[in-house]
Design an enzyme around this catalytic site. Sequence first.
Site, PDB file in Angstrom:
ATOM      1  N   THR A 138       0.752  -0.800   0.065  1.00 52.06           N
ATOM      2  CA  THR A 138      -0.308   0.055  -0.297  1.00 52.06           C
ATOM      3  C   THR A 138       0.852   1.124  -0.010  1.00 52.06           C
ATOM      4  O   THR A 138       1.390   1.304   1.154  1.00 52.06           O
ATOM      5  CB  THR A 138      -1.407   0.152   1.214  1.00 52.06           C
ATOM      6  OG1 THR A 138      -1.607  -1.300   1.539  1.00 52.06           O
ATOM      7  CG2 THR A 138      -1.859   1.033   1.206  1.00 52.06           C
ATOM      8  N   LYS A 155      -7.519  -0.232  -2.615  1.00 49.75           N
ATOM      9  CA  LYS A 155      -6.698  -0.578  -1.468  1.00 49.75           C
ATOM     10  C   LYS A 155      -6.883   0.469  -0.114  1.00 49.75           C
ATOM     11  O   LYS A 155      -7.394   0.748   1.351  1.00 49.75           O
ATOM     12  CB  LYS A 155      -5.855  -1.354  -1.993  1.00 49.75           C
ATOM     13  CG  LYS A 155      -4.324  -0.812   0.500  1.00 49.75           C
ATOM     14  CD  LYS A 155      -4.995  -2.400   0.510  1.00 49.75           C
ATOM     15  CE  LYS A 155      -4.563  -2.647   1.945  1.00 49.75           C
ATOM     16  NZ  LYS A 155      -3.242  -3.094   1.848  1.00 49.75           N
ATOM     17  N   LYS A 207       0.828   5.113   8.437  1.00 51.80           N
ATOM     18  CA  LYS A 207       1.384   5.278   6.974  1.00 51.80           C
ATOM     19  C   LYS A 207       0.150   4.710   5.726  1.00 51.80           C
ATOM     20  O   LYS A 207      -0.456   5.652   5.280  1.00 51.80           O
ATOM     21  CB  LYS A 207       2.251   4.499   6.517  1.00 51.80           C
ATOM     22  CG  LYS A 207       2.689   4.900   5.273  1.00 51.80           C
ATOM     23  CD  LYS A 207       2.128   3.974   4.312  1.00 51.80           C
ATOM     24  CE  LYS A 207       2.625   2.394   4.387  1.00 51.80           C
ATOM     25  NZ  LYS A 207       1.444   1.020   3.562  1.00 51.80           N
TER      26      LYS A 207
END
Length: 295
Positions: A96, A171, A243
């Site tokens: 990701t 995602k 993140k």
Amino acid sequence: MSARVAVLGLGAMGLPMATALARIFDVVAFDIAAERVALAVEAGATGVGTVVEACLGTDVVVVGVRDGAQLDALVLGDGGVADSLPTGAVVVVTSTVGEAAVRAVAEALAARGIRCVDAPVSGGPVRAGTGDLLIMVGADDEALAAARPVLDALSSSLTVVGGIGAGQQLKTVNQLLCGIHTAAASEALALAHRLGLDLDACIEVLSQGAAASFMFADRGPRIAAQLRGETPPLRSRLDVIGKDMGIVGDLARQLKVATPVAAAAEQLYRTVAAAGLDASDDSVVATMLAKEPAW
């Protein structure tokens, strides 16, 4: 199958993916940590010491890195994937990293005659090791066809959502929910802990009702361990979920979509990370929430 597959990055997801692939393919594995390479070798892969060695004669490269900066360095840096792979090979980005990062890498690879598949995965390390991942794919037909046997070996659910970048988009939506659910699980069990409830019983009951979620079932036992003062296995680092929520926030701001609950979850992760816990399992959030105030 005779295809040679390289797995670059043997972290929480990369190592079990290498393990699953080694049951089917000729797998070479690389990581900057020698102990992770040794574990991949135990699982049936061939360990190598450089990216160049991993890419030599390789058909498909599976990349598992933490963020966009690592992706850029691994693929486009000196002695990286772009300099080492033969023309016609395909790079599968399972991390990701956000739409912009994967697009930039795909464009640079295309200029060298190397194809790219945007294929972020979801499901956690256990499912990665059994080839039971959910994979969201962004790729053109040619690149997808080249990578399809590898993707099929890693997944029980594979959805093609568009071209390069589309996998990262979906995602990001997925991670919005995961980040919120993890924060909510931490809050719920922190409250249960302060109430003096049996945490294992809470997890069992709540997992059977309307409050159930994959993230609660996955994180719950580790959260309970943290609240009991135990140290659970490190499976999902706090800085990784932080993140991911940063990517969610950046995209939401870009599109001017209000995501107040996601923003609150992101700030929670930032707060805990600022306490020096960014390398801890993300279940550690609950311990911060459950602390009695000093006042």
